[in-house]
Design a protein around this motif. Sequence first.
Motif, PDB file in Angstrom:
ATOM      1  N   UNK A 105      48.067  29.375  19.904  1.00  0.00           N
ATOM      2  CA  UNK A 105      47.345  30.296  20.772  1.00  0.00           C
ATOM      3  C   UNK A 105      46.281  31.068  19.984  1.00  0.00           C
ATOM      4  N   UNK A 106      45.047  31.028  20.494  1.00  0.00           N
ATOM      5  CA  UNK A 106      43.942  31.792  19.924  1.00  0.00           C
ATOM      6  C   UNK A 106      43.804  33.050  20.769  1.00  0.00           C
ATOM      7  N   UNK A 107      44.188  34.195  20.188  1.00  0.00           N
ATOM      8  CA  UNK A 107      44.270  35.393  21.030  1.00  0.00           C
ATOM      9  C   UNK A 107      44.100  36.696  20.259  1.00  0.00           C
ATOM     10  N   UNK A 108      43.733  36.643  18.983  1.00  0.00           N
ATOM     11  CA  UNK A 108      43.636  37.871  18.196  1.00  0.00           C
ATOM     12  C   UNK A 108      42.358  38.640  18.548  1.00  0.00           C
TER      13      UNK A 108
ATOM     14  N   UNK B 239      45.579  25.244  27.235  1.00  0.00           N
ATOM     15  CA  UNK B 239      46.307  26.215  28.046  1.00  0.00           C
ATOM     16  C   UNK B 239      45.511  27.508  28.063  1.00  0.00           C
ATOM     17  N   UNK B 240      45.634  28.273  29.132  1.00  0.00           N
ATOM     18  CA  UNK B 240      44.913  29.547  29.212  1.00  0.00           C
ATOM     19  C   UNK B 240      45.675  30.528  30.091  1.00  0.00           C
ATOM     20  N   UNK B 241      45.631  31.788  29.678  1.00  0.00           N
ATOM     21  CA  UNK B 241      46.151  32.880  30.492  1.00  0.00           C
ATOM     22  C   UNK B 241      45.446  34.158  30.061  1.00  0.00           C
ATOM     23  N   UNK B 242      45.679  35.251  30.761  1.00  0.00           N
ATOM     24  CA  UNK B 242      44.888  36.454  30.516  1.00  0.00           C
ATOM     25  C   UNK B 242      45.504  37.402  29.488  1.00  0.00           C
TER      26      UNK B 242
ATOM     27  N   UNK C 176      46.608  30.206  36.557  1.00  0.00           N
ATOM     28  CA  UNK C 176      45.360  29.942  37.269  1.00  0.00           C
ATOM     29  C   UNK C 176      44.098  30.334  36.533  1.00  0.00           C
ATOM     30  N   UNK C 177      44.192  30.718  35.262  1.00  0.00           N
ATOM     31  CA  UNK C 177      43.009  31.154  34.520  1.00  0.00           C
ATOM     32  C   UNK C 177      42.338  29.970  33.812  1.00  0.00           C
ATOM     33  N   UNK C 178      40.997  29.993  33.751  1.00  0.00           N
ATOM     34  CA  UNK C 178      40.234  28.957  33.067  1.00  0.00           C
ATOM     35  C   UNK C 178      40.203  29.222  31.561  1.00  0.00           C
ATOM     36  N   UNK C 179      39.877  28.174  30.806  1.00  0.00           N
ATOM     37  CA  UNK C 179      39.768  28.280  29.346  1.00  0.00           C
ATOM     38  C   UNK C 179      38.300  28.276  28.941  1.00  0.00           C
ATOM     39  N   UNK C 180      37.828  29.394  28.400  1.00  0.00           N
ATOM     40  CA  UNK C 180      36.440  29.517  27.940  1.00  0.00           C
ATOM     41  C   UNK C 180      36.443  29.692  26.422  1.00  0.00           C
ATOM     42  N   UNK C 181      35.554  28.950  25.730  1.00  0.00           N
ATOM     43  CA  UNK C 181      35.560  29.005  24.272  1.00  0.00           C
ATOM     44  C   UNK C 181      34.256  28.477  23.699  1.00  0.00           C
TER      45      UNK C 181
ATOM     46  N   UNK D  75      36.386  39.077  22.815  1.00  0.00           N
ATOM     47  CA  UNK D  75      37.733  39.635  22.970  1.00  0.00           C
ATOM     48  C   UNK D  75      38.126  39.721  24.436  1.00  0.00           C
ATOM     49  N   UNK D  76      37.136  39.654  25.323  1.00  0.00           N
ATOM     50  CA  UNK D  76      37.416  39.738  26.748  1.00  0.00           C
ATOM     51  C   UNK D  76      37.763  38.372  27.335  1.00  0.00           C
ATOM     52  N   UNK D  77      37.582  37.309  26.565  1.00  0.00           N
ATOM     53  CA  UNK D  77      37.917  35.976  27.055  1.00  0.00           C
ATOM     54  C   UNK D  77      39.430  35.800  27.147  1.00  0.00           C
TER      55      UNK D  77
END
Length: 337
Positions: free
Chosen positions: A46-49, A77-80, A87-92, A155-157
Amino acid sequence: MRKKVFVLVIVFSVLINVNLLVLAESSERRSSYFQSNGDLINGWYWLRDTALGHYAEWIFEDIPPGSEELILDITALATDRPGGGRGFDAKFKLIYGFPGNANMGGVLETKVVTLPNISSPDDPSGYTCHGQVTVDRAFISGATTILFRIERDSVWDNHIAFKKDSIVLFPAGMEEIEEEQLSEGNQLPETDTLEGAILIQPGIYIGSLGDKDQEGHRDNNDYYQINLKKGQLITLRLMVPGNANFNLSLLDSNRNSRGSSITQGNVESLGYVADSTGSWYIKVSRSSGEGEYQLLVDIQNQNDAASGQDAGSSYQEAIPISAGTFNGFLKAGDNED
């Protein structure tokens, strides 16, 4: 005038992700090297820092040199938030190119990618995102080793996760393989008016737009009819030729447009939950260019609270439940349970 070809693919499970690309196994390439400093949870990094230092990185080797575009089939995979919603999209950010070696520095380019969430109602997490991404490699046409690196852009992604098999690469020659595999099937008549729409079932369809008839008029629209029940989830994916701009629309029985498509490279995706029972219509329209397109149609029943149906949008349609934990599903067209 070019005739359309129909190929029906039976969907055996709601958990199957049907790939729009029909490819020979020998054409796909998988990474020889993968690393990530993301948080490892159940096999996914998970990329989330908040410092945006997390990344996932793949290296593909023995790629045939050339300037043709590459197509990446990406699953994420994506979540908020940690333990977040579905149901969240993956933006990167996708960073790609020649990684460099002892004799030469790296040559890299960056593009921002958004993968649509394709989770079925029965997906326990609702985090699954998938799509195809086209990348230009003319700037590294001689490279046989190519690096792909994914980072969050802000960071808002949403939080996103990957693993080694998340990226599959298809080099040049894919189009010829696809054409060969899809060349057989039943011929369909022209469907350029809504009144003449052909009734279809879930499957994969090959059509074309942009051809001229004997009077010089171009074929700018194709219509298909599909029967839906209230609460059913319809998923559409349209792959268009690289030199064309085609559009994907869904119309209800009153011919009102429903939902909106998401474009990623040369693939448009649209998902919607039917809010009425009856005949619905799929419209493929041409803005520019010409050529063959591929349309995937998938229909699934909802399974709110393991009931085998949608919970409904009013208290009169409520599903009886007892104490416990239950899964449900909401999407465009189905805003309440």
